[in-house]
Design an enzyme around this catalytic site. Sequence first.
Site, mmCIF file in Angstrom:
data_model
loop_
_atom_site.group_PDB
_atom_site.id
_atom_site.type_symbol
_atom_site.label_atom_id
_atom_site.label_comp_id
_atom_site.label_asym_id
_atom_site.label_seq_id
_atom_site.Cartn_x
_atom_site.Cartn_y
_atom_site.Cartn_z
ATOM 1 N N SER A 43 -26.511 59.929 35.899
ATOM 2 C CA SER A 43 -25.863 59.092 34.108
ATOM 3 C C SER A 43 -26.174 59.957 33.295
ATOM 4 O O SER A 43 -25.370 59.132 32.256
ATOM 5 C CB SER A 43 -27.318 57.952 34.226
ATOM 6 O OG SER A 43 -28.161 58.967 33.662
ATOM 7 N N GLY A 65 -27.717 62.129 31.501
ATOM 8 C CA GLY A 65 -29.114 62.189 30.895
ATOM 9 C C GLY A 65 -29.673 63.085 31.767
ATOM 10 O O GLY A 65 -29.291 64.192 32.766
ATOM 11 N N SER A 86 -31.923 62.259 35.937
ATOM 12 C CA SER A 86 -30.353 62.698 36.480
ATOM 13 C C SER A 86 -30.057 64.161 36.967
ATOM 14 O O SER A 86 -30.057 64.780 38.357
ATOM 15 C CB SER A 86 -29.934 61.657 36.711
ATOM 16 O OG SER A 86 -28.778 62.079 35.883
ATOM 17 N N MET A 119 -22.022 55.805 37.544
ATOM 18 C CA MET A 119 -21.529 54.619 37.838
ATOM 19 C C MET A 119 -21.549 54.213 35.783
ATOM 20 O O MET A 119 -22.228 54.253 35.444
ATOM 21 C CB MET A 119 -22.871 54.054 38.245
ATOM 22 C CG MET A 119 -23.047 54.230 39.454
ATOM 23 S SD MET A 119 -24.312 53.193 40.155
ATOM 24 C CE MET A 119 -26.328 55.206 39.751
ATOM 25 N N CYS A 122 -30.839 44.574 38.276
ATOM 26 C CA CYS A 122 -29.952 45.976 38.342
ATOM 27 C C CYS A 122 -30.292 47.070 39.633
ATOM 28 O O CYS A 122 -29.449 47.565 40.158
ATOM 29 C CB CYS A 122 -29.569 46.796 37.211
ATOM 30 S SG CYS A 122 -28.414 48.111 37.232
ATOM 31 N N CYS A 141 -28.762 48.638 28.896
ATOM 32 C CA CYS A 141 -27.098 49.287 27.729
ATOM 33 C C CYS A 141 -26.082 48.585 27.808
ATOM 34 O O CYS A 141 -25.417 49.116 26.478
ATOM 35 C CB CYS A 141 -26.332 50.074 29.380
ATOM 36 S SG CYS A 141 -24.832 50.192 29.560
#
Length: 369
Positions: free
Chosen positions: A13, A15, A18, A37, A101, A197
Amino acid sequence: MSQIVFDAMVGVSGGVDSSVTALLLQRQGHRIAGLFMQNWDDDGSGDCRAEDDRRDAVAVCGKLGIPFFARNFAKEYWSGVFEHFLAEYRAGRTPNPDVLCNREIKFRTFLDEARALGAQRIATGHYARVDARDGRYRLLRAVDESKDQTYFLHALGQEALASTWFPIGELPKARVRELAREAGFAVHGKKDSTGICFIGERDFRDFLGQYLPARPGVIRAVDGQTLGEHAGVFYYTLGQREGLNLGGVKGRPQAPWFVVGKDVAANVLYVDQGHDSPWLQSTRLRASQPTFTADRAPAKAFRCTAKTRYRQSDEACQVTLFDDATLEVHFDRPQRAVTPGQSVVFYDGEECLGGAVIDSTNAPDPSKS
């Protein structure tokens, strides 16, 4: 089925979580790749930082020397998550899009894409753990309970759990940042993403107003007195204090007001003073759409603990399932501001058993008083 090329496809991501997930798996000798993604197309507001995050994810994969893939799942997110999000708000409920999600995008669409690219499993930077016992996969709380994300993962079933690794679930957050710094990742000090998001840093009401236009109505005290005006009942949630614009009210104590009820049909917002107003208290809830990590309930009736919101302490309760795919939860002590649309999530010690979507409670209804 594609030929197995990678042991795991890591959801990168951009971040720190991850990034360290990928680092740990590589150090363990696994063949991995990263997949970024994009779940929301830029709407021109500049608030969804997808491109910045993508660059950070590319940099991490480059530093590790692993393949990088990117996929746009915005269409799937819109139909699988966002349309439901709007419908729930339109009905006066307060949905939790992160739960949907995870189930529909990260552990279904992403998993399918990872398999198509030749990955045996997926791995994400969630704070949770998975183990196998007696032929069944269990979803367990993270070692760092302050970061535990099993509440948002409760709708995952056996197929998803069998196909997923959560490497950082064994680590405290401070150690994750330390590992990222030692590895030379520029994201080691990057701020954790919070909220949703597609809303980003902008005002939630302004964002929602683009899809659900303002529909002003009255704010009433539980005794029927009109106190002010709201912009639309769907902008508010039970227990909310902010955004009511109620100053001192003549003849009333100097104490904050809280949302305690919504009459969607009449477009009336009900408020009361006091954080622990009796109008916010309930001991029983009804819920639907139950999902269990074992793909079946522990029993028709069982004792466990539960949360009705993220970061809430576990509360002891009795769960009873019915043949119409609904269930009832009786808590041992009153709960505050249990909110339709949110999830009630069940635990047995460190194991997350599953959950359901809250439909109603036995809290008093000010619109019927």
